[in-house]
Design an enzyme around this catalytic site. Structure first.
Site, PDB file in Angstrom:
ATOM      1  N   THR A  71      45.321  33.093 -21.534  1.00  0.00           N
ATOM      2  CA  THR A  71      44.493  32.971 -21.924  1.00  0.00           C
ATOM      3  C   THR A  71      44.169  33.733 -23.160  1.00  0.00           C
ATOM      4  OG1 THR A  71      42.313  32.498 -20.302  1.00  0.00           O
ATOM      5  CG2 THR A  71      41.996  33.232 -22.254  1.00  0.00           C
ATOM      6  N   ASN A 150      47.761  20.707 -16.276  1.00  0.00           N
ATOM      7  CA  ASN A 150      46.983  22.297 -15.078  1.00  0.00           C
ATOM      8  C   ASN A 150      46.407  21.304 -14.200  1.00  0.00           C
ATOM      9  OD1 ASN A 150      45.672  22.593 -17.656  1.00  0.00           O
ATOM     10  ND2 ASN A 150      44.110  23.234 -15.762  1.00  0.00           N
ATOM     11  N   GLN A 178      52.111  26.408 -17.146  1.00  0.00           N
ATOM     12  CA  GLN A 178      52.521  25.528 -15.851  1.00  0.00           C
ATOM     13  C   GLN A 178      54.172  25.225 -15.802  1.00  0.00           C
ATOM     14  OE1 GLN A 178      50.795  24.793 -12.754  1.00  0.00           O
ATOM     15  NE2 GLN A 178      48.594  26.211 -13.987  1.00  0.00           N
ATOM     16  N   SER A 198      52.325  32.742 -18.617  1.00  0.00           N
ATOM     17  CA  SER A 198      51.421  33.904 -17.761  1.00  0.00           C
ATOM     18  C   SER A 198      52.642  34.215 -16.528  1.00  0.00           C
ATOM     19  CB  SER A 198      49.833  32.748 -17.255  1.00  0.00           C
ATOM     20  OG  SER A 198      49.321  33.520 -16.360  1.00  0.00           O
ATOM     21  N   HIS A 200      51.100  35.391 -13.530  1.00  0.00           N
ATOM     22  CA  HIS A 200      50.274  34.939 -11.657  1.00  0.00           C
ATOM     23  C   HIS A 200      50.701  33.272 -12.175  1.00  0.00           C
ATOM     24  CE1 HIS A 200      46.387  32.817 -13.070  1.00  0.00           C
ATOM     25  NE2 HIS A 200      47.063  33.264 -13.759  1.00  0.00           N
ATOM     26  N   THR A 236      47.807  49.790 -25.424  1.00  0.00           N
ATOM     27  CA  THR A 236      48.615  50.618 -24.790  1.00  0.00           C
ATOM     28  C   THR A 236      49.565  49.729 -23.780  1.00  0.00           C
ATOM     29  OG1 THR A 236      47.715  52.948 -24.603  1.00  0.00           O
ATOM     30  CG2 THR A 236      49.076  52.641 -22.433  1.00  0.00           C
ATOM     31  N   CYS A 323      32.286  23.711 -13.055  1.00  0.00           N
ATOM     32  CA  CYS A 323      31.081  23.724 -12.214  1.00  0.00           C
ATOM     33  C   CYS A 323      30.255  24.955 -13.528  1.00  0.00           C
ATOM     34  CB  CYS A 323      30.450  24.859 -11.137  1.00  0.00           C
ATOM     35  SG  CYS A 323      28.640  24.984 -10.657  1.00  0.00           S
TER      36      CYS A 323
HETATM   37  C1  LIG Z   1      46.298  29.180 -15.988  1.00  0.00           C
HETATM   38  C2  LIG Z   1      46.475  28.766 -17.611  1.00  0.00           C
HETATM   39  C3  LIG Z   1      45.872  28.909 -18.258  1.00  0.00           C
HETATM   40  C4  LIG Z   1      45.100  30.797 -18.291  1.00  0.00           C
HETATM   41  O1  LIG Z   1      46.267  31.079 -17.434  1.00  0.00           O
HETATM   42  P1  LIG Z   1      45.804  32.884 -17.739  1.00  0.00           P
HETATM   43  O2  LIG Z   1      47.026  33.727 -17.852  1.00  0.00           O
HETATM   44  O3  LIG Z   1      44.847  32.985 -16.571  1.00  0.00           O
HETATM   45  O4  LIG Z   1      44.860  33.399 -18.868  1.00  0.00           O
HETATM   46  C5  LIG Z   1      46.027  29.096 -19.638  1.00  0.00           C
HETATM   47  N1  LIG Z   1      46.497  27.534 -19.609  1.00  0.00           N
HETATM   48  C6  LIG Z   1      46.731  26.728 -18.409  1.00  0.00           C
HETATM   49  C7  LIG Z   1      47.360  25.155 -19.060  1.00  0.00           C
HETATM   50  C8  LIG Z   1      46.732  27.271 -16.832  1.00  0.00           C
HETATM   51  O5  LIG Z   1      47.533  26.805 -15.869  1.00  0.00           O
END
Ligand SMILES: *Cc1c(COP(=O)(O)O)cnc(C)c1O
Length: 383
Positions: A71, A150, A178, A198, A200, A236, A323
């Site tokens: 993000t 996504n 993704q 990202s 996670h 940091t 939502c």
């Molecule tokens: C999950 C996702 C994000 C956001 O990533 P975060 O690390 O959770 O902020 C942005 N773009 C896409 C396509 C995503 O799947």
């Protein structure tokens, strides 16, 4: 049985990634900016991770800016390039199916006098590079088109778009959240100048990500405060998180080919079984899609009830609906494909992962049939 099929939303941290991170919470606790040995250990961890992230996309380490996630990377790409080119123009090209982390910064700029062109997609969610070409103007300062969606997993013709943005000298950003670590990608072959990542979404920790910024690309910092990240992002460094991101992408690269084949076969099995349910349809492109993505609509149901029903049976999925203010709205992605609102609102996304088994997939397919049948029985007028 409890089955997690929402890997597009987030993934568990791989044990090997966690192991790489742990020392940086304790023994190697230094601030990466400090001169003493503790600081130097932290700095070395960040440097290794920077090289690992760069290697994953064929970039140079100096072109990687660590952020708090995709993000922030998307915000930095959109707002940072716009701010750096205020003299050049105030026009941005993006697509109708971007993640909100790209769409919302675009809307923020629109409210401040920028013009944004939203390129459409076809019924499978594909962007036509000719539409991007036609959208370009002399005052265009950025093209931002995601690498893979996504919700529906559609993989875009990024290299074709990259060729034409390069011809016109317009910076090109792709949200590859993704895609990185799932399918091979090299920034030079794709012709991209900025790319979001990202942690996670790829078996790394939450709250860490990166933006690739090609050398020489105009991009102003958004976060002021210190000269971290070569003056491109003050603050940091999240050393354990950054170490985890590097380890996660390194591992994903090593596992990529085998995982792609394994997960794709399981996904195809799931889709084939799900499509035997009457009134089912697969959303997105059947071939040009992420190997782990299944997005299906079931006539006479609704996405939220599908997700709740599946959860009661132990299967974690996503509705792809947002939502907002108490009402569930059909996904902007599915609507952009031209799906009728009833079908767009009757979608469920199942995304497989590294630990998904055949038994889990078969269980999920059986539960899907049960839940769909149950919902239709409960609402006969809608079938
Ligand atoms: C999950 C996702 C994000 C956001 O990533 P975060 O690390 O959770 O902020 C942005 N773009 C896409 C396509 C995503 O799947």
């Amino acid at each position: 049985m409890r089955v997690y099929l929402d890997h597009a939303a987030t993934t568990p941290v791989d044990a090997r990634v966690l192991e790489a991170m742990l020392p940086y919470f304790s023994e190697r606790c230094g601030n990466a900016s400090s001169l003493h040995s503790f600081g130097q250990e932290a700095r070395a961890g960040v440097d290794t991770a920077r090289a690992q992230v760069a290697a994953a996309i064929g970039a140079r380490p100096a072109e990687i800016v660590f952020t708090s996630g995709a993000t922030e990377a998307d915000n930095l790409a959109v707002l940072g390039t716009a701010l750096a080119q205020e003299e050049r123009g105030r026009h941005i090209v993006t697509s109708a199916i971007e993640h909100s982390a790209v769409l919302e910064p675009c809307r923020f700029l629109e409210a401040r006098g920028y013009t944004v062109t939203y390129v459409p997609v076809d019924g499978r969610g594909l962007i036509d590079p000719d539409d991007v070409r036609r959208a370009l103007r002399p005052d265009t300062v950025l093209v931002t088109i995601m690498a893979a969606n996504n919700e529906i997993g559609t993989v875009q013709p990024v290299a074709d778009i990259g060729r034409l943005t390069r011809e016109r000298g317009v910076p090109f950003h792709t949200d590859a959240t993704q895609m990185v670590g799932t399918l091979p990608m090299r920034v030079d072959e794709l012709g991209v100048d900025l790319l979001s990542i990202s942690g996670h979404k790829r078996y790394g920790p939450k709250g860490v990500g990166a933006l690739y910024v090609r050398r020489g690309t105009p991009c102003r910092r958004l976060q002021h405060g210190g000269e971290h990240e070569r003056g491109r992002r003050g603050g940091t460094e999240n050393v354990p998180g950054i170490v985890g991101l590097g380890a996660a992408l390194h591992l994903a690269g090593a596992l990529m080919e085998e995982e792609r084949r394994r997960v794709e076969a399981l996904r195809d099995r799931l889709v084939a079984t799900a499509l035997e349910i009457p009134g089912a349809r697969l959303n997105g492109d059947p071939a040009r899609r992420l190997p782990n993505n299944a997005n299906l609509s079931f006539e006479g149901t609704d996405g939220q009830s599908l997700v709740i029903g599946l959860d009661l049976q132990g299967v974690a999925a996503s509705s792809g609906s947002a939502c907002s203010s108490g009402s569930v709205e059909p996904s902007h992605v599915l609507l952009a494909l031209g799906l009728a609102p009833e079908l767009a609102g009757a979608a469920v996304r199942l995304t497989l992962g590294r630990r998904t088994t055949e038994a889990e997939v078969d269980f999920a397919a059986a539960m899907l049939r049960q839940v769909v049948t149950g919902l239709r029985r409960g609402a006969p007028s809608r079938v």
